[in-house]
Design a protein around this motif. Structure first.
Motif, PDB file in Angstrom:
ATOM      1  N   MET A   1       0.837  -1.180   0.000  1.00  0.00           N
ATOM      2  CA  MET A   1       0.000   0.000   0.000  1.00  0.00           C
ATOM      3  C   MET A   1       0.884   1.246   0.000  1.00  0.00           C
ATOM      4  SD  MET A   1      -3.311  -0.647   2.422  1.00  0.00           S
ATOM      5  CE  MET A   1      -2.461  -1.135   3.891  1.00  0.00           C
ATOM      6  N   PRO A   2       0.532   2.226  -0.777  1.00  0.00           N
ATOM      7  CA  PRO A   2       1.326   3.448  -0.826  1.00  0.00           C
ATOM      8  C   PRO A   2       1.060   4.360   0.370  1.00  0.00           C
ATOM      9  CG  PRO A   2      -0.420   3.509  -2.476  1.00  0.00           C
ATOM     10  CD  PRO A   2      -0.485   2.178  -1.811  1.00  0.00           C
ATOM     11  N   ILE A   3       1.996   5.243   0.610  1.00  0.00           N
ATOM     12  CA  ILE A   3       1.880   6.246   1.667  1.00  0.00           C
ATOM     13  C   ILE A   3       1.552   7.572   1.003  1.00  0.00           C
ATOM     14  CG2 ILE A   3       3.085   7.478   3.496  1.00  0.00           C
ATOM     15  CD1 ILE A   3       4.862   4.984   3.793  1.00  0.00           C
ATOM     16  N   TYR A   4       0.460   8.200   1.426  1.00  0.00           N
ATOM     17  CA  TYR A   4       0.048   9.485   0.877  1.00  0.00           C
ATOM     18  C   TYR A   4       0.320  10.582   1.900  1.00  0.00           C
ATOM     19  CZ  TYR A   4      -2.237   6.813  -2.769  1.00  0.00           C
ATOM     20  OH  TYR A   4      -2.494   5.970  -3.813  1.00  0.00           O
ATOM     21  N   GLU A   5       0.623  11.751   1.401  1.00  0.00           N
ATOM     22  CA  GLU A   5       0.929  12.883   2.269  1.00  0.00           C
ATOM     23  C   GLU A   5      -0.226  13.881   2.213  1.00  0.00           C
ATOM     24  OE1 GLU A   5       4.805  15.708   3.102  1.00  0.00           O
ATOM     25  OE2 GLU A   5       4.488  14.937   1.090  1.00  0.00           O
ATOM     26  N   TYR A   6      -0.635  14.342   3.376  1.00  0.00           N
ATOM     27  CA  TYR A   6      -1.723  15.314   3.508  1.00  0.00           C
ATOM     28  C   TYR A   6      -1.229  16.511   4.310  1.00  0.00           C
ATOM     29  CZ  TYR A   6      -5.021  11.746   1.910  1.00  0.00           C
ATOM     30  OH  TYR A   6      -5.692  10.814   1.163  1.00  0.00           O
ATOM     31  N   GLU A   7      -1.955  17.630   4.176  1.00  0.00           N
ATOM     32  CA  GLU A   7      -1.635  18.811   4.974  1.00  0.00           C
ATOM     33  C   GLU A   7      -2.881  19.275   5.713  1.00  0.00           C
ATOM     34  OE1 GLU A   7       0.945  22.802   5.020  1.00  0.00           O
ATOM     35  OE2 GLU A   7       0.588  21.875   3.090  1.00  0.00           O
ATOM     36  N   CYS A   8      -2.687  19.501   7.000  1.00  0.00           N
ATOM     37  CA  CYS A   8      -3.745  19.981   7.874  1.00  0.00           C
ATOM     38  C   CYS A   8      -3.392  21.416   8.278  1.00  0.00           C
ATOM     39  CB  CYS A   8      -3.837  19.083   9.110  1.00  0.00           C
ATOM     40  SG  CYS A   8      -4.981  19.683  10.368  1.00  0.00           S
ATOM     41  N   PRO A   9      -4.339  22.361   8.235  1.00  0.00           N
ATOM     42  CA  PRO A   9      -4.015  23.736   8.613  1.00  0.00           C
ATOM     43  C   PRO A   9      -3.624  23.886  10.086  1.00  0.00           C
ATOM     44  CG  PRO A   9      -6.374  23.516   8.175  1.00  0.00           C
ATOM     45  CD  PRO A   9      -5.717  22.212   7.809  1.00  0.00           C
ATOM     46  N   LYS A  10      -4.097  22.991  10.946  1.00  0.00           N
ATOM     47  CA  LYS A  10      -3.773  23.070  12.381  1.00  0.00           C
ATOM     48  C   LYS A  10      -2.532  22.259  12.750  1.00  0.00           C
ATOM     49  CE  LYS A  10      -8.486  23.827  14.005  1.00  0.00           C
ATOM     50  NZ  LYS A  10      -9.588  23.255  14.807  1.00  0.00           N
ATOM     51  N   ALA A  22      -8.687   3.499  -2.218  1.00  0.00           N
ATOM     52  CA  ALA A  22      -9.381   4.219  -1.142  1.00  0.00           C
ATOM     53  C   ALA A  22      -9.560   5.691  -1.523  1.00  0.00           C
ATOM     54  CB  ALA A  22      -8.594   4.106   0.156  1.00  0.00           C
ATOM     55  N   PRO A  23     -10.679   6.287  -1.152  1.00  0.00           N
ATOM     56  CA  PRO A  23     -10.871   7.717  -1.443  1.00  0.00           C
ATOM     57  C   PRO A  23      -9.928   8.573  -0.601  1.00  0.00           C
ATOM     58  CG  PRO A  23     -12.669   6.894  -0.079  1.00  0.00           C
ATOM     59  CD  PRO A  23     -11.830   5.707  -0.457  1.00  0.00           C
ATOM     60  N   ALA A  24      -9.604   9.738  -1.108  1.00  0.00           N
ATOM     61  CA  ALA A  24      -8.713  10.652  -0.385  1.00  0.00           C
ATOM     62  C   ALA A  24      -9.383  11.125   0.901  1.00  0.00           C
ATOM     63  CB  ALA A  24      -8.371  11.843  -1.262  1.00  0.00           C
ATOM     64  N   LEU A  25      -8.559  11.364   1.912  1.00  0.00           N
ATOM     65  CA  LEU A  25      -9.098  11.874   3.178  1.00  0.00           C
ATOM     66  C   LEU A  25      -9.627  13.288   2.980  1.00  0.00           C
ATOM     67  CD1 LEU A  25      -6.394  10.838   5.824  1.00  0.00           C
ATOM     68  CD2 LEU A  25      -8.536   9.700   5.304  1.00  0.00           C
TER      69      LEU A  25
END
Length: 89
Positions: A1-10, A22-25
């Motif tokens: 499974m790949p690792i995806y990178e996300y950014e949270c403003p907090k 899988a759908p994106a978070l």
């Protein structure tokens, strides 16, 4: 499974291990903020046989050399057979 990178403003950037299907978070599980998926460089490693170092390089470390130097040294210079050089000698 790949690792995806996300950014949270907090919370900032974080990684998630997800299936490709899988759908994106949309929401960060930790703080509940809306997140955006980032594009990041992927990395991979070639393993097993079938690659240059394993199969084509040979067992002899001298097998991988620059042969262009040998060819250049074995050729006579273009002026060595020139009639003008014979008369000057």
């Amino acid at each position: 499974m790949p690792i995806y990178e996300y950014e949270c403003p907090k919370c900032g950037r974080f990684d998630v291990l997800q299936k490709m299907s899988a759908p994106a978070l949309e929401v960060h599980d930790v703080c509940g903020s809306k997140v955006t998926k980032l594009m990041s460089a992927s990395s991979f490693a070639f393993k097993g046989s079938g690659f240059y170092i394993n199969d084509y390089g040979g067992k002899n470390p001298g097998a991988i050399t620059d042969r262009s130097k040998d060819k250049a040294e074995s050729k006579p210079s273009p002026c060595a057979s020139c009639p003008a050089n014979k008369s000057a000698a």
